[in-house]
Every structure is written in C-alpha cells, then in structure tokens.
Design an enzyme around this catalytic site. Sequence first.
Site, PDB file in Angstrom:
ATOM      1  N   SER A 191      31.784  49.119  40.460  1.00  0.00           N
ATOM      2  CA  SER A 191      30.408  48.633  40.249  1.00  0.00           C
ATOM      3  C   SER A 191      29.394  49.647  40.755  1.00  0.00           C
ATOM      4  CB  SER A 191      30.206  47.322  41.022  1.00  0.00           C
ATOM      5  OG  SER A 191      28.866  46.895  40.926  1.00  0.00           O
ATOM      6  N   TYR A 249      30.340  42.920  48.986  1.00  0.00           N
ATOM      7  CA  TYR A 249      30.816  43.314  47.651  1.00  0.00           C
ATOM      8  C   TYR A 249      30.702  44.834  47.482  1.00  0.00           C
ATOM      9  CZ  TYR A 249      30.873  43.291  42.455  1.00  0.00           C
ATOM     10  OH  TYR A 249      31.157  43.499  41.122  1.00  0.00           O
TER      11      TYR A 249
HETATM   12  N1  LIG Z   1      29.437  40.958  35.680  1.00  0.00           N
HETATM   13  C1  LIG Z   1      28.840  41.970  36.323  1.00  0.00           C
HETATM   14  O1  LIG Z   1      27.578  42.046  36.413  1.00  0.00           O
HETATM   15  C2  LIG Z   1      29.679  43.080  36.919  1.00  0.00           C
HETATM   16  C3  LIG Z   1      29.025  44.242  37.338  1.00  0.00           C
HETATM   17  C4  LIG Z   1      29.780  45.259  37.911  1.00  0.00           C
HETATM   18  C5  LIG Z   1      31.138  45.113  38.065  1.00  0.00           C
HETATM   19  N2  LIG Z   1      31.745  43.958  37.660  1.00  0.00           N
HETATM   20  C6  LIG Z   1      33.191  43.842  37.885  1.00  0.00           C
HETATM   21  O2  LIG Z   1      33.826  43.646  36.645  1.00  0.00           O
HETATM   22  C7  LIG Z   1      35.098  43.011  36.884  1.00  0.00           C
HETATM   23  C8  LIG Z   1      35.272  41.899  35.872  1.00  0.00           C
HETATM   24  O3  LIG Z   1      34.316  40.868  36.131  1.00  0.00           O
HETATM   25  P1  LIG Z   1      33.544  40.092  34.975  1.00  0.00           P
HETATM   26  O4  LIG Z   1      32.126  40.477  35.062  1.00  0.00           O
HETATM   27  O5  LIG Z   1      34.269  40.275  33.689  1.00  0.00           O
HETATM   28  O6  LIG Z   1      33.602  38.595  35.487  1.00  0.00           O
HETATM   29  P2  LIG Z   1      34.659  37.417  35.218  1.00  0.00           P
HETATM   30  O7  LIG Z   1      34.751  37.141  33.758  1.00  0.00           O
HETATM   31  O8  LIG Z   1      34.246  36.305  36.132  1.00  0.00           O
HETATM   32  O9  LIG Z   1      36.029  38.040  35.692  1.00  0.00           O
HETATM   33  C9  LIG Z   1      36.501  37.988  37.024  1.00  0.00           C
HETATM   34  C10 LIG Z   1      38.006  37.946  36.945  1.00  0.00           C
HETATM   35  O10 LIG Z   1      38.570  37.920  38.256  1.00  0.00           O
HETATM   36  C11 LIG Z   1      39.579  36.911  38.264  1.00  0.00           C
HETATM   37  N3  LIG Z   1      39.870  36.429  39.613  1.00  0.00           N
HETATM   38  C12 LIG Z   1      38.999  36.041  40.576  1.00  0.00           C
HETATM   39  N4  LIG Z   1      39.685  35.636  41.663  1.00  0.00           N
HETATM   40  C13 LIG Z   1      41.010  35.780  41.369  1.00  0.00           C
HETATM   41  C14 LIG Z   1      42.205  35.522  42.083  1.00  0.00           C
HETATM   42  N5  LIG Z   1      42.208  35.062  43.344  1.00  0.00           N
HETATM   43  N6  LIG Z   1      43.393  35.778  41.466  1.00  0.00           N
HETATM   44  C15 LIG Z   1      43.415  36.241  40.195  1.00  0.00           C
HETATM   45  N7  LIG Z   1      42.316  36.498  39.471  1.00  0.00           N
HETATM   46  C16 LIG Z   1      41.127  36.279  40.062  1.00  0.00           C
HETATM   47  C17 LIG Z   1      38.986  35.826  37.394  1.00  0.00           C
HETATM   48  O11 LIG Z   1      39.961  34.862  37.052  1.00  0.00           O
HETATM   49  P3  LIG Z   1      39.523  33.419  36.435  1.00  0.00           P
HETATM   50  O12 LIG Z   1      39.224  33.688  34.976  1.00  0.00           O
HETATM   51  O13 LIG Z   1      40.736  32.590  36.637  1.00  0.00           O
HETATM   52  O14 LIG Z   1      38.319  32.980  37.201  1.00  0.00           O
HETATM   53  C18 LIG Z   1      38.521  36.688  36.231  1.00  0.00           C
HETATM   54  O15 LIG Z   1      39.602  37.075  35.414  1.00  0.00           O
HETATM   55  C19 LIG Z   1      35.082  42.545  38.337  1.00  0.00           C
HETATM   56  O16 LIG Z   1      35.845  43.439  39.116  1.00  0.00           O
HETATM   57  C20 LIG Z   1      33.617  42.657  38.718  1.00  0.00           C
HETATM   58  O17 LIG Z   1      33.462  42.884  40.103  1.00  0.00           O
HETATM   59  C21 LIG Z   1      31.048  42.949  37.078  1.00  0.00           C
END
Ligand SMILES: NC(=O)c1ccc[n+]([C@@H]2O[C@H](COP(=O)([O-])OP(=O)(O)OC[C@H]3O[C@@H](n4cnc5c(N)ncnc54)[C@H](OP(=O)(O)O)[C@@H]3O)[C@@H](O)[C@H]2O)c1
Length: 245
Positions: free
Chosen positions: A138, A151
């Site tokens: 991120s 974070y």
């Molecule tokens: N969205 C943003 O603005 C943003 C910005 C920068 C970086 N990111 C990064 O991008 C990556 C993907 O996030 P996203 O934005 O696509 O959000 P997301 O759709 O909420 O994805 C988060 C993922 O993490 C999984 N997860 C959380 N806790 C877990 C656990 N204990 N065991 C197994 N899986 C777990 C969730 O599973 P469930 O589906 O079961 O909840 C989901 O698959 C993350 O690393 C996030 O930090 C996001």
Amino acid sequence: MNRILITGATSAIAQQAARHFAADRAAFLLVGRDPDKLAAVADDLRARGAKEVDTVVVDLLDLARCSRLIDEAVERLGGLDALLVAQGTLPDQAACEVDPELTLRELSLNAMGPITLLLRAAAHFETQRSGCLAVITSVAGVRGRRTNYVYGAAKAAVSTVLEGLRGRMGEAGVSVVDIRPGFVETPMTAHLPKKPLVATAASVGERVYRAMASGDAVVYTPWFWRWIALAIQLIPRSIFAKLPI
Ligand SMILES: NC(=O)c1ccc[n+]([C@@H]2O[C@H](COP(=O)([O-])OP(=O)(O)OC[C@H]3O[C@@H](n4cnc5c(N)ncnc54)[C@H](OP(=O)(O)O)[C@@H]3O)[C@@H](O)[C@H]2O)c1
C-alpha cells in the site's frame, strides 16, 4: 505464469487480477477463510478459462498454516510459478492504540503472514531458478501517518522484505513485485467516507496482472500515487508530525 497460488483470493482486487490470468489459462490454488466466497471465485475463474482451480480454506492469521501453504501448492498444482499475496485488513487505529493484542493480530495478518509466505516461496523459487513473488502492499507504507500507522507499519515491513528479496533473488531470475495501491473501492474500504482519487478494483487488478506478467519491481496504482508518495516522503518530519492525516 501457469500455476499461481493466491492467498486472500476472495479479495476484490485479487479476483480482478485472477480473471486476467484465467483468460491466459492459468491453474490456481486459491486460499481464503470463507468456503462459500472461495467457491464462487473458483467458479468465476473456471468460467473465464482457468485450466484448473483448487481451493483451500485457511485462516491466514495461522502462521504455521501459512508456512505449509507453499509445499501444498507445489503438490496440488504440480509445481508453482507465482505467489500473489492479497489478504489484508484495515485496522481500527484507535482500538489498536489501547489493545496490544489487537495490534499484534493486525500485524500478524498484514505483515507476518505475508512475510512467512514470501520466505517459503523464495526458497522454492530460488532452487527452481524462476518464479514471481507478488504482494499487494500500500502507499500507506511510505510514511507513518498518525491516523493509520499500524497498517502503515505492516505494509512498510512487507515492502522492506520485498526489497531485500529483490536483491537476493535477482541472480536466480525470480521477479519480486511490490504493488502499492492508493484508495480502492473494495469491501475493505466500504465503511469509509468516499475519498478523492479512488480507483476501482478492476483497474487495480488489471495493473497487478500486468506488473506480475512483466516482472515490475515497485508499482504505484493508479500511477499518480507515485508522485503523491514522493511528495509525502519529502515533507520535513517536524511538519509531517503536525498534519492531521
Ligand atoms: N482497498 C484499498 O483501498 C487498498 C489500498 C491499498 C492496499 N490494499 C490492499 O489490497 C489487498 C486486498 O484488499 P482489498 O482492497 O481487495 O479488500 P478485500 O476485498 O476486503 O480483501 C481483503 C482480503 O483479505 C482476506 N482476509 C482478511 N482476514 C483474513 C484472515 N484472517 N484469513 C484469511 N483471509 C483474510 C479477506 O477475506 P474475506 O473475503 O473472507 O473477508 C479478503 O479476501 C489487501 O492487502 C489490502 O491491504 C487495499
């Protein structure tokens, strides 16, 4: 890139990236904690051309389990070409400040699990002398903002490990890809007020795919976050500490 392990495979961004690999007829091992969501992602990828899709239900807070996943992927897929680490949670910073156990859990999911996976996969790819290690980190890792530093610290730790691995793995022909999105509209950010410059999971997922396919090192997405991150890095410490961000 034929055989891909994706952890946090139900992530909105990871799903979008995986669709592009599916169109290239890749085989997947998808890892997530929710069997129903995982099955839906697997069906979607099969329908989009994936050669083979296997799933495994794992709570990625379990570091011992993370540690075994690479061997499991090699066995199930008959080898491994790429790892994409996508799990993550956005911690409640105020709650973390008064609850060290919560802070540890957040650091575990966002940093320790990814690092465990990276080190295991690195050993495999180093021996194989090929492979791609990719993590969605991120822009939050660039600096410790007062509202989001747990974070940010986790993401910075992973980015630092990726940088070290890039040095270690270069001669082995292994690519090490650090994808740093800005704000993306996904379930992780759904509870937040609408931010300016927000990107879609589809556009960021497509960039993840391209970065992995071409072995890019550090990718800010959308592109303008590279310049925002640079500007943030250049703010003097004394001024940065006073910013309410
Ligand atoms: N969205 C943003 O603005 C943003 C910005 C920068 C970086 N990111 C990064 O991008 C990556 C993907 O996030 P996203 O934005 O696509 O959000 P997301 O759709 O909420 O994805 C988060 C993922 O993490 C999984 N997860 C959380 N806790 C877990 C656990 N204990 N065991 C197994 N899986 C777990 C969730 O599973 P469930 O589906 O079961 O909840 C989901 O698959 C993350 O690393 C996030 O930090 C996001």
